[in-house]
Design an enzyme around this catalytic site. Sequence first.
Site, mmCIF file in Angstrom:
data_model
loop_
_atom_site.group_PDB
_atom_site.id
_atom_site.type_symbol
_atom_site.label_atom_id
_atom_site.label_comp_id
_atom_site.label_asym_id
_atom_site.label_seq_id
_atom_site.Cartn_x
_atom_site.Cartn_y
_atom_site.Cartn_z
ATOM 1 C CG ASP A 96 27.626 -15.352 -26.046
ATOM 2 O OD1 ASP A 96 26.953 -14.890 -26.989
ATOM 3 O OD2 ASP A 96 28.503 -14.693 -25.475
ATOM 4 C CG ASP A 154 34.766 -9.216 -17.234
ATOM 5 O OD1 ASP A 154 35.059 -9.413 -18.444
ATOM 6 O OD2 ASP A 154 33.659 -9.504 -16.761
ATOM 7 C CG HIS A 198 33.560 -11.620 -20.657
ATOM 8 N ND1 HIS A 198 33.276 -10.343 -20.227
ATOM 9 C CD2 HIS A 198 32.903 -11.760 -21.836
ATOM 10 C CE1 HIS A 198 32.482 -9.739 -21.093
ATOM 11 N NE2 HIS A 198 32.251 -10.573 -22.089
#
Lengths: 232, 232, 232, 232
Positions: free
Chosen positions: A66, A128, A130
Amino acid sequence: MKIIIESDFGSMSETAKNILLGHMTEAKRVNLSITGGNTPVKVYEKMVTAVKDSPNYDNVHYYNFDEIPVEGQKEGITISDLRRLYLTPAGISEENIHPLTPENYAEQDVSLEAVGGLDAMLIGLGKDGHFCGNMPGTTAFNKLTYKVTVTGEESWFVPEMMEKGMSFVTMGPVSVMRVKHLILIVNGSEKAEMVRRVLTGPVSEDVPASILQLHPNLTVILDKEAAAALDK
Amino acid sequence: MKIIIESDFGSMSETAKNILLGHMTEAKRVNLSITGGNTPVKVYEKMVTAVKDSPNYDNVHYYNFDEIPVEGQKEGITISDLRRLYLTPAGISEENIHPLTPENYAEQDVSLEAVGGLDAMLIGLGKDGHFCGNMPGTTAFNKLTYKVTVTGEESWFVPEMMEKGMSFVTMGPVSVMRVKHLILIVNGSEKAEMVRRVLTGPVSEDVPASILQLHPNLTVILDKEAAAALDK
Amino acid sequence: MKIIIESDFGSMSETAKNILLGHMTEAKRVNLSITGGNTPVKVYEKMVTAVKDSPNYDNVHYYNFDEIPVEGQKEGITISDLRRLYLTPAGISEENIHPLTPENYAEQDVSLEAVGGLDAMLIGLGKDGHFCGNMPGTTAFNKLTYKVTVTGEESWFVPEMMEKGMSFVTMGPVSVMRVKHLILIVNGSEKAEMVRRVLTGPVSEDVPASILQLHPNLTVILDKEAAAALDK
Amino acid sequence: MKIIIESDFGSMSETAKNILLGHMTEAKRVNLSITGGNTPVKVYEKMVTAVKDSPNYDNVHYYNFDEIPVEGQKEGITISDLRRLYLTPAGISEENIHPLTPENYAEQDVSLEAVGGLDAMLIGLGKDGHFCGNMPGTTAFNKLTYKVTVTGEESWFVPEMMEKGMSFVTMGPVSVMRVKHLILIVNGSEKAEMVRRVLTGPVSEDVPASILQLHPNLTVILDKEAAAALDK
């Protein structure tokens, strides 16, 4: 799925390093995708010791999965992180580094296929749920590498740190499922409940990493605290 | 995902047969899981011709991936189907046939791992989006091989054909994702819209086969009619 | 090693075609190395039928494993053969064709590694025990891709057909052992005795193809005549 | 082939351990074949630390690749060695230990195929060029697992230590070529010349380990002294 529970952060890092070195010593071109952030810091410290100034690992190629571009900077946050933590101190040659960027992300899956695919990927887990840049609210399970533009409505939007309209790129769930060996490292009690949900709960785009339960070769390395909510 | 569109049912069957024979000719134990039903009828006809009375394929082992037991019958519907369509006419030796049953389903995933995993699986697609026995309403993506007991509330419940309280067993989504090569065959215009949803729509437990988009080595073989709703 | 004995040349070719199509339908870049000569003529006829004008096989890349340059001609004998027999009638796109040449042979093994290696190679057998360009008297088992310059002293030197000082290039035994699946096709009674020596005799550089006994995934397809000297 | 040169015996052992742990952490049944003798002593010391009392490695199964039976003893020299150096201190469960014996050697290759083959093998090198029990003078490259009966004429026959007519069993060159990853460890200057011959010299049954040059995934780990005769 194989879950390895280690006593502490150091042992977790040692085991992750061993797995990566295991791949890197194969007698072939080895394509690795590795994570930035805090979780792998000690993994990279240990890898630098093994790899630095060694001609033994010229066969290993590095990819980031990413990237968040930074205005006015030549390179984004993830690859800068990886350079600082590992690539530069380990003395990795520039031709073995393959940055994912907002410019080339649309060709990422084809490029990886053309070199035989990724042999292994080291990833972390967000509190969270991810993984990579697959965030709650912006993840669709059927995505290859894609671009997200931040609207400001996301659950994870932090006004002080982000701007509306900024964007980032990430390998998607379909891309990650193609990796031959997935290594997920998580430490710390604050992620224990998310570890439980991700590894044993329903598979849902609301908890993006829950899809990893379906990977055919997933190794999870946890310290005791991150494993605390799992059934014994 | 690789999509192959063939002109008709015969060509679809020919291509599926070729892929299976490709696996069966490798110089190793080959573990195949194959489907019952109407879609593969011609695939098996063609395979029988190649395999019958041949000592060339002793290395191939056969597994069924779901089973519906029938009261008063020694074997269930799926394996009986496979015997009739392929295993018996092809003269497959009993020691190469490994029936999944309501009695052994809980050990299926471990048993498969112990023989090196499934090399290939041939599956069909239901008009309602099911694959194997993973039906809308009773599928959770994080399942290994499991048992379903029919309540009568299912969308696919047909009172004339089924009884409340009956049960069946099936390899689950996690089990199917472990198969090294997945071959999905679909024919006919009545499945065209479901093909589109499954291959290009959201990944959702309501359309169980949509999870197949995430398999790293999925070959889809369609006749023209089944492919009609896909973008060209 | 897996030996498949077929009744005749047609069945041998059909089975070889099926194995190749099996590989070609995988959902990934597939790298194939294929042979010229007379043995595969019917294999290619059949493949052309399946592949011609089909968008289904864009993922397949073709390599030749040896080459004999011809003075005054742009391309050598092998690739010209492959073009005539298969690549041109099948309409293979130029970017999927990767000729081995006297100019690039020294990079061949590195180039193949960079694309993930060869998935399959179709080879024939010479009456003198050669495979690819690995000839009796000029083969060393520890060679990667290499160049041979003909001295005129070779057992296979034919003055009418060859010139002293001419040269050719070929993938060597080490290169061939790296191929994931090796498919050897042989037909005709005149090769029966060599088939026996190659598959069951001592491993010796004098019979170069004898090394193939050590390949971990070798499929041999013979017609009855080529298999005649093997023990039943 | 990939050659890794480490500064000393400890680093060589560390790297070998990492490679083995890399395999052992995969999310599947892992089949390992490991060597007795002096070279791996430190590899096993390090592995015991990682594996002892850990539930993390239940997926790993152990095989020995050769065996010398001892009269009046229940188990042979190799497996006794492995138990003492690794299996017992690491607390490996008896059901994960699969001894090769003079009684079962003829089924060894079939048994290994039935569990998906060996994922990795750790081997050493003899000063005389042997690997496993493949000795100069008694090795044929085309052997699966086989039995050798000592005649007393062998170059390596030591009257004080061996008896004419004694026998041993070993996986043969064909069996070893089927292993997915081969890890060869060698230390010490007295083996330096043999390392050079084995890795760069002609492939010949007189130097049995020279065949390893043809393995598609061979990792060689040397200390500096063992590497001294290799070209830089």
